[in-house]
Write a protein that holds these residues in place. Sequence first.
Motif, PDB file in Angstrom:
ATOM      1  N   ASP A  41       0.831  -1.215   0.000  1.00 26.99           N
ATOM      2  CA  ASP A  41       0.000   0.000   0.000  1.00 26.99           C
ATOM      3  C   ASP A  41       0.864   1.264   0.000  1.00 26.99           C
ATOM      4  N   GLN A  42       2.074   1.171   0.556  1.00 23.37           N
ATOM      5  CA  GLN A  42       2.980   2.317   0.609  1.00 23.37           C
ATOM      6  C   GLN A  42       3.790   2.471  -0.676  1.00 23.37           C
ATOM      7  N   GLY A  43       3.564   1.594  -1.655  1.00 20.46           N
ATOM      8  CA  GLY A  43       4.204   1.776  -2.950  1.00 20.46           C
ATOM      9  C   GLY A  43       5.213   0.735  -3.379  1.00 20.46           C
ATOM     10  N   ALA A  44       5.502  -0.256  -2.522  1.00 24.90           N
ATOM     11  CA  ALA A  44       6.428  -1.312  -2.962  1.00 24.90           C
ATOM     12  C   ALA A  44       5.811  -2.041  -4.155  1.00 24.90           C
ATOM     13  N   LEU A  45       6.655  -2.442  -5.093  1.00 26.44           N
ATOM     14  CA  LEU A  45       6.175  -3.192  -6.261  1.00 26.44           C
ATOM     15  C   LEU A  45       5.889  -4.644  -5.919  1.00 26.44           C
ATOM     16  N   ALA A  46       6.651  -5.185  -4.966  1.00 23.12           N
ATOM     17  CA  ALA A  46       6.488  -6.586  -4.579  1.00 23.12           C
ATOM     18  C   ALA A  46       7.135  -6.801  -3.219  1.00 23.12           C
ATOM     19  N   CYS A  47       6.806  -7.934  -2.615  1.00 23.85           N
ATOM     20  CA  CYS A  47       7.437  -8.383  -1.382  1.00 23.85           C
ATOM     21  C   CYS A  47       8.116  -9.711  -1.661  1.00 23.85           C
ATOM     22  N   ALA A  48       9.238  -9.925  -1.026  1.00 22.26           N
ATOM     23  CA  ALA A  48       9.941 -11.205  -1.120  1.00 22.26           C
ATOM     24  C   ALA A  48      10.133 -11.745   0.288  1.00 22.26           C
ATOM     25  N   LEU A  49      10.066 -13.059   0.414  1.00 20.94           N
ATOM     26  CA  LEU A  49      10.188 -13.680   1.723  1.00 20.94           C
ATOM     27  C   LEU A  49      10.960 -14.981   1.551  1.00 20.94           C
ATOM     28  N   ASN A  50      12.069 -15.108   2.242  1.00 26.37           N
ATOM     29  CA  ASN A  50      12.849 -16.345   2.189  1.00 26.37           C
ATOM     30  C   ASN A  50      12.322 -17.305   3.248  1.00 26.37           C
ATOM     31  N   THR A  51      12.175 -18.571   2.881  1.00 22.28           N
ATOM     32  CA  THR A  51      11.676 -19.556   3.828  1.00 22.28           C
ATOM     33  C   THR A  51      12.604 -20.759   3.868  1.00 22.28           C
ATOM     34  N   ASP A  52      12.396 -21.567   4.862  1.00 23.70           N
ATOM     35  CA  ASP A  52      13.123 -22.820   4.995  1.00 23.70           C
ATOM     36  C   ASP A  52      12.274 -23.908   4.334  1.00 23.70           C
ATOM     37  N   LEU A  53      12.776 -24.496   3.265  1.00 24.23           N
ATOM     38  CA  LEU A  53      12.018 -25.534   2.564  1.00 24.23           C
ATOM     39  C   LEU A  53      11.692 -26.716   3.463  1.00 24.23           C
ATOM     40  N   ALA A  54      12.442 -26.893   4.534  1.00 28.37           N
ATOM     41  CA  ALA A  54      12.200 -28.008   5.450  1.00 28.37           C
ATOM     42  C   ALA A  54      11.067 -27.720   6.437  1.00 28.37           C
ATOM     43  N   ASN A  55      10.457 -26.539   6.346  1.00 24.43           N
ATOM     44  CA  ASN A  55       9.370 -26.178   7.264  1.00 24.43           C
ATOM     45  C   ASN A  55       8.062 -26.082   6.481  1.00 24.43           C
ATOM     46  N   PRO A  56       7.349 -27.199   6.327  1.00 29.29           N
ATOM     47  CA  PRO A  56       6.121 -27.179   5.533  1.00 29.29           C
ATOM     48  C   PRO A  56       5.028 -26.303   6.143  1.00 29.29           C
TER      49      PRO A  56
END
Length: 125
Positions: free
Chosen positions: A84-99
């Motif tokens: 809402d503040q104008g970012a084009l996208a968000c990225a989030l890194n996750t641990d593939l071992a955490n379903p």
Amino acid sequence: VFMTPSNYDQVMVPADMLGDATPYLGKNMECDPLMFDGKPVSMVGCQAPAAGVVRIGPVYTPPELRARGYASAATAEVSQRVLDQGALACALNTDLANPTSNAIYQRIGYYPVADAVSLRFAPAG
């Protein structure tokens, strides 16, 4: 000390509340504690935009407060706010071992883009 983004009140967050997230907190990083009954129950950090993309994380909830939806709600709220503040996208890194966390992030709108691995090389000898 954290500040609430809605009214900039300062909130003292005990160091043990930050748990495993502490090493990932950068100086002046925006971190939003989710408050419940006047106490922090979860927190989500985010970085300043780079090329219009905001990296979300760390996301942390103490073990005794997990499985109540706190981190899901906080992550969704922070993600929507930066968009809402104008970012084009968000990225989030996750641990593939955490379903569990991967399923939650997909439910709130994130989707897998790429897999990555971190390698650390030690000097020989």
